[in-house]
Structures are given as C-alpha cells and as structure tokens.
Design a protein around this motif. Structure first.
Motif, short mmCIF file in Angstrom:
data_model
loop_
_atom_site.label_atom_id
_atom_site.label_comp_id
_atom_site.label_asym_id
_atom_site.label_seq_id
_atom_site.Cartn_x
_atom_site.Cartn_y
_atom_site.Cartn_z
N GLY A 112 3.66 8.01 0.99
CA GLY A 112 4.01 6.61 0.84
C GLY A 112 5.08 6.13 1.82
O GLY A 112 5.62 5.04 1.65
N GLY A 136 1.96 2.88 5.06
CA GLY A 136 0.84 2.26 4.36
C GLY A 136 -0.18 1.80 5.37
O GLY A 136 0.13 0.99 6.25
N THR A 193 2.01 6.90 -6.72
CA THR A 193 1.01 7.96 -6.94
C THR A 193 1.59 9.33 -6.62
O THR A 193 1.31 10.31 -7.32
CB THR A 193 -0.24 7.70 -6.07
N ALA A 194 2.41 9.40 -5.58
CA ALA A 194 3.04 10.67 -5.21
C ALA A 194 3.91 11.20 -6.34
O ALA A 194 3.86 12.39 -6.70
CB ALA A 194 3.86 10.50 -3.94
N GLN A 215 1.21 4.11 -3.00
CA GLN A 215 1.05 5.54 -2.75
C GLN A 215 2.30 6.32 -3.12
O GLN A 215 2.22 7.46 -3.57
CB GLN A 215 0.70 5.77 -1.28
N ALA A 221 0.84 -1.20 0.00
CA ALA A 221 0.00 0.00 0.00
C ALA A 221 0.87 1.25 0.00
O ALA A 221 0.58 2.23 -0.71
CB ALA A 221 -0.93 -0.01 1.22
N ALA A 222 1.94 1.23 0.78
CA ALA A 222 2.85 2.38 0.82
C ALA A 222 3.54 2.58 -0.52
O ALA A 222 3.68 3.71 -1.00
CB ALA A 222 3.87 2.19 1.93
N TRP A 264 11.05 9.19 -6.20
CA TRP A 264 10.35 9.23 -4.91
C TRP A 264 11.30 9.56 -3.77
O TRP A 264 10.96 10.29 -2.85
CB TRP A 264 9.68 7.88 -4.64
N HIS A 274 -4.42 19.44 -0.31
CA HIS A 274 -3.55 18.42 -0.90
C HIS A 274 -2.73 18.99 -2.05
O HIS A 274 -1.54 18.68 -2.20
CB HIS A 274 -4.39 17.23 -1.39
N GLU A 300 1.50 9.32 5.09
CA GLU A 300 0.63 8.39 4.38
C GLU A 300 0.48 8.81 2.92
O GLU A 300 0.53 7.98 2.00
CB GLU A 300 -0.74 8.34 5.06
N ASP A 301 0.28 10.12 2.67
CA ASP A 301 0.15 10.62 1.30
C ASP A 301 1.43 10.37 0.49
O ASP A 301 1.37 10.09 -0.71
CB ASP A 301 -0.16 12.12 1.31
N THR A 310 1.68 12.36 -9.17
CA THR A 310 0.97 13.60 -8.86
C THR A 310 1.88 14.81 -9.06
O THR A 310 1.46 15.82 -9.65
CB THR A 310 0.46 13.56 -7.41
#
Length: 809
Positions: free
Chosen positions: A483, A486, A303-304, A300, A296-297, A388, A346, A480-481, A307
């Motif tokens: 990553g 998670g 996704t970070a 994310q 999950a982390a 990241w 965000h 959390e956002d 984004t």
C-alpha cells in the motif's frame, strides 16, 4: 575544492608527495566530506592524517568507496586507472571524449571533485593521481583486462620477449633498432601515440588484419591463437603479420594480446565505447488520477494489515513447527497460503514481514513452534494506521528479502521462509532509492519499470548485478502489495516516510482508511454479509461460528451445522450465540438461523465420546440402537456394554469425525464426564526481539561526531607541537546529576568546552576539558582536549561539570 598543495614549515606551498600530505593540505570541510562519504574511516577515529590515509587506501575500504560511485564517476576512475600516473586533466578528458560530447564536458569537473572528496584521487589539479589500490582494482596487474577492456601496456606485455625478437619487431614496424629492451618497448609505445605514423603502418596491413583487430579493440584484448615469431615478409596470415609488426604480442603458449597503446589508437583515444555522463531519465508508464491512486493505496494498506492479522490468528491456534535448521517447512507454508487464499510467494512475503516486525517468532520450547509474540497483542490494540506504519517501516529497513524464498543458495540448498540466508544488505538502500525516484515523478505518474532499473543500474553500477535488477522489480511489487503505491503511483501518505516523517504519514493515511464495522447483515438463507471491514473481535468470532463463502468488497459468511457446532465446541452456549447475533446484526435475526442454532445445540453433546479405546455414552438408548444398526458405523466396530454405553474399536478422534460425517453432533468428554471444550488457547511466545537487519557497513556519521572526529585527527597531527590545555588544579567539580546532564546537553548544542571531574573504573579521579558531541544512553561522547581524541564517558562517573573561565575558553 582543495588544491592538493601543502605548506612547509616556512609557509611555502609545496606539491603533495603522498596521500597523507594531500589530506594534510585539505581544510576541515574537505575532511568532513571525506568522512561523510566513507563512514568506515571513522570507526574507530584515526589517530592522525597518516593513519587516515593508510586506512583509506586499504583494499576493502577502496572497494566500498568505488561501489558508492555512479556510472560516470566510476568511468572517470577507470580512465584514470589506464592513464599515466600522474595524469594531466587534458589527457583524462581525451580518454573520456570530453570534446565530443557537451554532457561529458559538463559532468567532468563534478566527477573529478567527487573522486577527490572520497580520497580516491589526490594531487594538484594539474597532476591527478588515482590511489594505487583503486588502480589495482580497476586495471589489474598481470595483463588481465579491467572494466575498460584494455590490455597491458607495451612495457608489460613485451617484458618476456627476447632482445632479438624485439629488434625484429622494430624493423618490421619501420622503427630504428635500439640497444636495450626498455627503449625498444618505449619506441613501440611512442609509435601508437603518433596517429600519423600508426595509420601509416596500419595502411600496410594485409586484408583481414583490420577485422582481427576490430574483434579485440573493445575487449577482451586476448586472442586464442598460438604466438608465432615470424617476420612480416614471411607472414602467411593476417594474425602472423600483426605479430610480426608488434600489434599483437604473445600472452602465454596459446594466446596473443592487443597492447593498450594499439587499442587506444584504434578506439580514437577513448577508454570506453560509450560514456554515460547523465543519469537515464525515469519515464512515466502511465498517468493516474492522484486521488484514485491514494485511495487504492490506502485500501491495499488496510488489506495488508488484515492479511497479517489473519496469518497471526491462524498461527495462534495452528502453530507450525520450526525446522531443525530454522525456518518454515514447505508444507506449512503451503498450508498457510491455502488458509489465507494467497499464493505461496505472497504468503512468504507477509510472514516475513510479520517476522521482521516482531509479531511472530519461535516459542523456544523443546518442540519449537512458530507463534505470535506478545507484541502482536499490543499491535492489535493500535489504530489501523499505526499498525500499517509498523509494517511499512519494517519493510523499508529490512535486509531480509522474501522473494528469495524457494530459491537455492550457493550450496544448492533451498532457502525456507523465516530461515537464514535471506539477508541482502543492498535491499534497504535500493528500496528507498526506487521510492525516491517515484516521488520525483510528476504527481499521479507511475514509474516505468525498465527505466527505473536502468536508473538504479547507473546509480549503483558495481553493486548487486542481477540481484540489483531483481530487487527493483521486487520493490515495485511489494510496495504495491503493502500500500505504499496505488496503481504504481507513490501514495501521498507514503512519501513522508522517505524523510522519516511518520507524523505526516499518519495524518494523511488515517482519513483514507475505511472505518471498521461492528454490524453485519444476517439473511434468511443462513448467510451474513459484512459490507466492509469488521472490527477485530467481531471478525474473529464470526470466523469460528461461520464459514467464509466469498471475499471482495463485501465478505459473505455462511452458517452451517458444522460451523455452529464448531462454536459450541469452542465453549459458546446457544444463549451466547443468540446474544452475539442479536448484538451485531443490523437487521432482526432471521428465524432459520435461530432454528439452526437451537437445533444444533439441542443435539450437541447428546452423544459423548471418551477414551477407553473409545466409548459412546447417551441417555437415549434408542439413539444407540440406531447407531448399532447403521452400516456407516461398521468401521467403528461398536458393541453395547450397557443400555446407555457403547464401546468402539477406534480412537476418540476417529469416532468423533465419523459420527459428525453421519450427521450427528457428538461431543468429547473428559475423564470426569464433563464436556471437553476444544477451543485451543491462543499460543504466544515469550517476549521476543525482532531480527536485526544486517548492516551494509558502518552507520552514517552524525554531524556532531563528524566535527569531533575531524578535530581529533587534526589534534593527532599537531600533538607534538601544540601545548595541551590542562584544567586548573584544584578539587573536582561537583554538581547534582540533573544539573550535570543539563549542562552537558547545552554544551552539545552550543559547541562549548566544559570542565568535568571524572572517576574511572579503577577509582582514579581526574579533571578533563571536553567538548561534548552527543549525550545519550547514559554516556557522553566528547573530544577530550587533554588527550586530543574522541572518548566516551559514563554519565554516572562524572562528579560534576563547570564552565571554563574566559581565559581558559
């Protein structure tokens, strides 16, 4: 632990009379512990121990040291501040209730040792002294209550009473009269140091007096009532009786105060209502499968990266302006949030993160805009894990707090994103503390937010206040956002970052990240499905040629006449679009999509719009007849100038928009008659440096510099008696630059002294015996044995280096 004793010239152990003498009696390990705990004392290195003592007693340095204490160590210091000076350990233990709680007893000696290591406490173990500045901070003069809630001593609170009034108070308290004010106040103080006599006096108190005292016992010690000079026999209220017997003393025209000795008696001798010797335990809010948490982390984290990439691509073509005072306007932030399908907070977080990483900056033009930097293009070329890592490393070190965007500063002005006023020096340390506490939990445990907040409040009681508690909540949400966590669990790949082990982080993260795809699934309904993350070039081209219809596990793109026309306007030809679709489709290109591209391309540019006010040009005069007859074009006020040319009473942009609304595919043209390509070039700034985090005091002291600083301070103390060692007279040593550098680096590792030749900025040559501490950036930091201080030497000014002979070493 140092005993606090010093030796005189005859070697006799004596009690230290000052902090400087106490420091002089400490060994090198103790001095190193002091400088490590308080790095502000090393910049610059004190000349001797007297200067070190003076600097460590300044208000700014003491406050900084107190802010580094945990809750219990601070409570020990607070108890010392209200105790006698010097204070016996037994008295201090009584103030803390050591005999009532085994946890307090276990934590007492380590806390005193920590205070001594930080030079906040000095003196021999049987006579503890709190540094005067710390006493003034924790127990302010003038009768103001400190953190313990205790009022002034009798000696201070009763200083303004007349001798007659003092004798009346002594009589009503059942004490003998005295001959002077000092002895009268001392008698009152002694009364409440004797529990039996104090209890006997309180037993005579009228009904309600105990209730009055209970309101003042734990602070604040002041009561809002006018003082009255009455005798006990004439007292009509409990407050008057308390004043008559000296349990309350005047504190101005409209207030009374409970003296410290009375409050301590009522408290049972305790300085604090509740002592906290043990750090609150961090509880687990829930347990998650560690593998699921890591995946999950990692998802994310991906996704970070995407984004930030989307935000920078947006600003590559639609760069918002920089506010006159700096920062990003509210409308531009809202527009970015809508384009990224995020909330404004965000969006502010990701933009602040990109700014801190040096990926976006003002372009420096007269009409200044925010735009990606050249570093963004370099960032795009790196693997996703490395991209990241830059974001995570930036967040950990950043003092800018994105969650403050939209709040107001002290001047009631709204703080904009990317503007000034967002720095909070506590943020980096607190983020690491929170993640460190999560790392200490059993694998797969998500930390409970309330217990984390309580633990951080115990570790940093004097720092941050409400902001500290908010930062804990913001840290959990942002981790959390980003990553790092998670489902609330610290990811296995994120834990090494706390030790700055980036190699391990990358090796653990890379296998968890999804592999970007180079293919999409084209469907007959004019949609394209991306079943996973796409490679950056493919995603960027699809974003122009199609509209994003939905996001999630798979992204759905829809091709429309407008989106295809947008790609043609951007300079793509129909043949290029067909080739692009065939190359990146995992299935044959659907016939409806081929027809759509050909149909839009066939009509694209038949109508040409230029600037007169505006004109329309078309080789098909029937199409122009159709336009003149269409009521929807009435607002353009068209008229025919020639069989193939219409004039419009509107600007070209309005004409293009209206014609496209009517279903046509016009193209703008240049003054030369060529089709105008509307694809904007990606805006970039000149090379920019990321914003530097605002430091929270001086940087930590390195081990090498620490040893050199201690040596320099010791040398300053013995400078008058120690014979200096000078290098052997003769010519300057001369060695090649590479050999000089290698010898100095070796000396840093071995700790040996070396002989150098040095030419200063004025051209004067000299010989030095130095002990190198650090070699970097073209400079050598070393302890100069001749001048007995830490100095910095330019490498290019060192003529050569030689080892000392055995009799010199």
């Amino acid at each position: 632990m140092s005993t606090g004793r010093t030796e005189d010239a005859d070697g006799v152990r004596t009690l230290p009379r000052t902090l400087a003498e106490d420091l002089r009696g400490r060994d090198d390990a103790a001095l190193s512990a002091l400088l490590r705990a308080r790095p502000d004392l090393v910049h610059p290195v004190p000349a001797d121990l007297s200067q070190l003592a003076t600097r460590s007693s300044t208000r700014a340095s003491v406050i900084r040291a107190l802010e580094r204490l945990d809750r219990f160590s601070l409570q020990v210091a607070e108890a010392l501040a209200v105790a006698a000076d010097p204070c016996a350990p037994q008295e201090l233990q009584a103030l803390l209730g050591v005999d009532q709680d085994p946890d307090v007893a276990a934590a007492f000696d380590p806390a005193v040792a920590a205070l001594r290591d930080a030079a906040l406490v000095w003196g021999e173990p049987e006579r503890l002294r709190l540094v005067r500045t710390a006493r003034d901070v924790l127990a302010p003069a003038g009768g103001q209550p400190g953190p313990t809630g205790l009022g002034p001593l009798y000696a201070d609170a009763g200083a303004g009473l007349s001798p007659t009034r003092l004798q009346e108070i002594l009589a009503d308290a059942g004490l003998r009269s005295t001959h002077d004010q000092v002895s009268a106040l001392a008698a009152l103080s002694a009364l409440f140091a004797d529990r039996k006599r104090a209890d006997a006096l309180l037993a005579q108190a009228p009904e309600g007096a105990r209730g009055v005292l209970s309101k003042l016992t734990w602070g604040p010690p002041f009561g809002a009532t006018p003082p009255r000079a009455v005798r006990a026999e004439d007292a009509r209220t409990p407050v008057e009786w308390l004043q008559a017997c000296g349990l309350l003393l005047p504190a101005g025209r409209d207030a009374v105060v409970l003296p410290r000795e009375v409050a301590l008696h009522l408290r049972g001798g305790l300085a604090h209502r509740q002592v906290q010797p043990v750090a609150p335990e961090v509880r687990a809010a829930r347990t998650v499968d560690p593998e699921q948490a890591d995946h999950a982390a990692a998802a994310q984290a991906f996704t970070a990266v995407r984004t930030v990439e989307e935000a920078m691509d947006l600003w590559s073509t639609e760069s918002p302006t920089v506010l006159r005072a700096g920062g990003l306007g509210v409308r531009d932030l809202r527009r970015a949030a809508q384009a990224l399908d995020l909330t404004e907070p965000h969006a502010a977080f990701w933009l602040e993160l990109a700014y801190g990483a040096g990926l976006v900056a003002p372009d420096g033009e007269v009409d200044e805009h925010w735009a990606p930097t050249p570093a963004y293009d370099e960032w795009l070329r790196r693997p996703v894990a490395e991209r990241w890592l830059l974001l995570a490393r930036t967040w950990l070190a950043a003092t800018r707090v994105a969650a403050l965007v939209g709040t107001k500063d002290a001047k009631d002005k709204v703080l904009p994103a990317l503007g000034s006023g967002l720095d909070r020096t506590l943020a980096p340390e607190l983020r690491r503390d929170v993640l460190g506490l999560l790392a200490a939990l059993p694998r797969g445990s998500a930390g409970d937010a309330a217990s984390l907040t309580a633990r951080i409040a115990w570790q940093l009681p004097l720092r941050g206040g409400d902001l500290r508690d908010q930062l804990v909540a913001w840290t959990l949400a942002e981790a959390e956002d980003l990553g790092l966590t998670g489902r609330g669990v610290l990811a296995r790949f994120a834990a090494p970052l706390l030790d700055d082990d980036e190699t391990t982080t990358l090796s653990r993260l890379a296998p968890l990240l999804p592999e970007p795809l180079d293919q999409v699934i084209l469907q007959p309904d004019l949609t394209a499905i991306a079943p996973g993350p796409l490679r950056t070039p493919l995603a960027q081209t699809l974003a122009v040629a199609a509209d994003v219809e939905s996001k999630g596990g798979a992204t759905v793109y829809r091709f429309t006449p407008d989106s295809v026309r947008r790609a043609l306007d951007a300079g793509r030809s129909a043949a290029e679009l067909h080739a692009f679709l065939a190359e990146h489709s995992s299935t044959p290109v659907p016939q409806p999509l081929t027809y759509l591209v050909d149909d839009v391309a066939r009509r694209h540019g038949r109508l040409r719009v230029g600037a007169a006010s505006a004109y329309l040009r078309c080789d098909d005069d029937a199409l122009l007849d159709e336009l003149l007859a269409d009521r929807r074009a009435a607002q353009l006020r068209l008229r025919r100038l020639a069989p193939t040319v219409l004039a419009a009473q509107a600007d070209p942009a309005a004409v293009l928009t209206q014609l496209r609304t009517m279903g046509y595919a016009p193209a703008a043209e240049t003054a030369d008659g060529d089709v105008l390509i509307t694809r904007p070039d990606a805006r970039r700034t000149p090379p920019r440096t990321p914003p530097t985090p605002v430091p929270d005091g001086p940087p930590p002291v390195t081990t090498g510099l620490l040893a050199a600083a201690v040596k320099a301070i010791r040398a300053g103390d013995r400078a008058a008696t120690v014979t200096h060692r000078a290098p052997t007279p003769g010519p300057l040593p001369r060695t090649p630059a590479a050999e000089t550098l290698a010898t100095l680096q070796t000396a840093v590792l071995t700790g040996d002294a070396v002989w150098i030749g040095y030419v200063n900025a004025d051209g004067a040559a000299s010989q030095r015996v130095i002990e190198p501490v650090r070699v970097e950036g073209g400079f050598v930091t070393a302890f100069d044995q001749v001048h007995e201080e830490v100095r910095t030497f330019s490498l290019h000014r060192i003529t050569g280096v030689a080892e000392l002979a055995d009799d010199e070493a």
